[in-house]
Design a protein around this motif. Structure first.
Motif, PDB file in Angstrom:
ATOM      1  N   VAL A  72       0.859  -1.184   0.000  1.00 39.77           N
ATOM      2  CA  VAL A  72       0.000   0.000   0.000  1.00 39.77           C
ATOM      3  C   VAL A  72       0.892   1.229   0.000  1.00 39.77           C
ATOM      4  O   VAL A  72       1.715   1.406   0.908  1.00 39.77           O
ATOM      5  N   ASP A  73       0.765   2.058  -1.017  1.00 37.59           N
ATOM      6  CA  ASP A  73       1.548   3.286  -1.131  1.00 37.59           C
ATOM      7  C   ASP A  73       0.642   4.483  -0.902  1.00 37.59           C
ATOM      8  O   ASP A  73      -0.420   4.601  -1.543  1.00 37.59           O
ATOM      9  N   LEU A  74       1.051   5.368   0.000  1.00 33.93           N
ATOM     10  CA  LEU A  74       0.245   6.529   0.363  1.00 33.93           C
ATOM     11  C   LEU A  74       1.089   7.794   0.264  1.00 33.93           C
ATOM     12  O   LEU A  74       2.073   7.954   0.981  1.00 33.93           O
ATOM     13  N   TRP A  75       0.714   8.674  -0.661  1.00 41.18           N
ATOM     14  CA  TRP A  75       1.340   9.989  -0.781  1.00 41.18           C
ATOM     15  C   TRP A  75       0.506  10.976   0.016  1.00 41.18           C
ATOM     16  O   TRP A  75      -0.719  11.065  -0.157  1.00 41.18           O
ATOM     17  N   PHE A  76       1.162  11.736   0.890  1.00 47.85           N
ATOM     18  CA  PHE A  76       0.436  12.651   1.765  1.00 47.85           C
ATOM     19  C   PHE A  76       1.304  13.865   2.059  1.00 47.85           C
ATOM     20  O   PHE A  76       2.531  13.841   1.888  1.00 47.85           O
ATOM     21  N   THR A 204       6.628   5.376 -10.230  1.00 48.40           N
ATOM     22  CA  THR A 204       6.816   3.937 -10.383  1.00 48.40           C
ATOM     23  C   THR A 204       6.670   3.246  -9.030  1.00 48.40           C
ATOM     24  O   THR A 204       7.002   3.819  -7.993  1.00 48.40           O
ATOM     25  N   VAL A 205       6.172   2.045  -9.064  1.00 43.85           N
ATOM     26  CA  VAL A 205       6.072   1.198  -7.878  1.00 43.85           C
ATOM     27  C   VAL A 205       6.735  -0.125  -8.202  1.00 43.85           C
ATOM     28  O   VAL A 205       6.330  -0.813  -9.148  1.00 43.85           O
ATOM     29  N   ASP A 206       7.784  -0.438  -7.461  1.00 39.94           N
ATOM     30  CA  ASP A 206       8.537  -1.670  -7.683  1.00 39.94           C
ATOM     31  C   ASP A 206       8.981  -1.803  -9.149  1.00 39.94           C
ATOM     32  O   ASP A 206       8.875  -2.869  -9.760  1.00 39.94           O
ATOM     33  N   GLY A 207       9.437  -0.671  -9.703  1.00 39.25           N
ATOM     34  CA  GLY A 207       9.983  -0.677 -11.050  1.00 39.25           C
ATOM     35  C   GLY A 207       8.959  -0.566 -12.163  1.00 39.25           C
ATOM     36  O   GLY A 207       9.330  -0.510 -13.336  1.00 39.25           O
ATOM     37  N   LYS A 208       7.678  -0.498 -11.833  1.00 36.86           N
ATOM     38  CA  LYS A 208       6.624  -0.421 -12.844  1.00 36.86           C
ATOM     39  C   LYS A 208       5.922   0.933 -12.773  1.00 36.86           C
ATOM     40  O   LYS A 208       5.533   1.374 -11.696  1.00 36.86           O
ATOM     41  N   LYS A 209       5.768   1.592 -13.927  1.00 32.89           N
ATOM     42  CA  LYS A 209       5.073   2.872 -13.949  1.00 32.89           C
ATOM     43  C   LYS A 209       3.597   2.664 -13.629  1.00 32.89           C
ATOM     44  O   LYS A 209       2.917   1.824 -14.227  1.00 32.89           O
ATOM     45  N   VAL A 210       3.102   3.443 -12.668  1.00 31.47           N
ATOM     46  CA  VAL A 210       1.702   3.331 -12.274  1.00 31.47           C
ATOM     47  C   VAL A 210       0.921   4.623 -12.511  1.00 31.47           C
ATOM     48  O   VAL A 210      -0.294   4.593 -12.699  1.00 31.47           O
ATOM     49  N   LEU A 211       1.606   5.774 -12.499  1.00 29.92           N
ATOM     50  CA  LEU A 211       0.952   7.064 -12.718  1.00 29.92           C
ATOM     51  C   LEU A 211       1.913   7.991 -13.450  1.00 29.92           C
ATOM     52  O   LEU A 211       3.138   7.843 -13.348  1.00 29.92           O
ATOM     53  N   ASP A 223      -1.170  -2.369  -4.295  1.00 29.66           N
ATOM     54  CA  ASP A 223      -0.504  -3.185  -5.317  1.00 29.66           C
ATOM     55  C   ASP A 223      -0.534  -2.502  -6.683  1.00 29.66           C
ATOM     56  O   ASP A 223      -0.807  -3.117  -7.712  1.00 29.66           O
ATOM     57  N   GLY A 224      -0.275  -1.201  -6.672  1.00 26.08           N
ATOM     58  CA  GLY A 224      -0.165  -0.436  -7.907  1.00 26.08           C
ATOM     59  C   GLY A 224      -1.474   0.072  -8.481  1.00 26.08           C
ATOM     60  O   GLY A 224      -1.468   0.814  -9.459  1.00 26.08           O
TER      61      GLY A 224
END
Length: 243
Positions: A72-76, A204-211, A223-224
């Motif tokens: 779980v990634d949270l930008w704040f 990127t998350v774990d090497g994969k572009k998500v946004l 999970d992205g």
């Protein structure tokens, strides 16, 4: 006699801001915008921290709590009121998932609301304080994040002082970070660099572009996959999380 009028506009602005936030939160689409002025924003001049230390992954752009398989990634932003509203609604769900080993929570602190702290650079300082805890008392990273949001200052205030940020840790049984805050230049620079990258992207998350980039806070990915539901609906978010 003319009555003083200086306090009334400020009070009115706070009332209007609170009303707008309540409407936005109830609509479930609220976020704090990264766009806006940048006057009186202190710029960190140290070299940004790199590598990994404690529960801080500087190269990955986050501090973390837990070790579960689901990420779980949270930008704040520590001063973002919508982030505070998200924490208020989901402040039990995420810690529970961390505690039972379901998730790894990765917190990405941003600093764009430095512009709303009267030149004190509150978002940068609070982000650096969180890093201090992640480095020196890594098992309490989530506790300090929650304390920051529970004691969140209003936008356009000066925010908590460095002494208050350190006391917030000791008040919650976390190690004394006062010495770390005094020399946290690399952590402040890291948080500001994260913020610049969040706007330029790609994310990127774990090497994969998500946004392409982060357009507002809070931004939450499981999970992205980005959560786009109501920030104030605990059941909806828990369902998205798979609880």
């Amino acid at each position: 006699m003319t009555r003083p009028r200086t306090a009334r506009p400020r009070r009115l602005r706070r009332i209007v801001a609170a009303a707008l936030l309540a409407v936005a939160v109830s609509a479930g689409v609220a976020s704090c915008s990264l766009l806006g002025g940048n006057s009186n924003v202190p710029v960190a001049t140290a070299k940004p921290a790199t590598g990994t230390d404690g529960a801080a992954n500087f190269d990955g752009g986050y501090v973390w709590a837990g070790s579960g398989p689901k990420k779980v990634d949270l930008w704040f932003d520590p001063m973002c009121p919508v982030c505070g509203a998200f924490e208020k609604s989901n402040g039990a769900t995420l810690p529970s998932a961390v505690k039972d080993g379901s998730i790894t929570l990765r917190l990405h602190p941003l600093t764009f609301l430095d512009r709303a702290s009267n030149g004190t650079g509150y978002s940068t300082r609070a982000s650096a304080a969180l890093v201090c805890v992640a480095v020196h008392d890594p098992d309490r990273t989530l506790d300090y994040y929650q304390a920051l949001l529970a004691n969140q200052p209003e936008e356009n205030s000066s925010g908590l002082t460095d002494k208050q940020l350190a006391k917030l840790a000791t008040d919650h049984g976390i190690t004394d970070i006062s010495g770390c805050i005094d020399r946290s230049g690399p952590y402040q620079a890291w948080a500001q660099a994260n913020t610049a990258h969040s706007q330029s992207g790609p994310i990127t998350v774990d090497g994969k572009k998500v946004l392409d980039n982060i357009q507002g806070t809070p931004t939450v990915l499981v999970d992205g996959k980005q959560y786009t539901g109501s920030i104030s609906d605990e059941k909806e978010f828990a369902s998205f999380l798979g609880r």
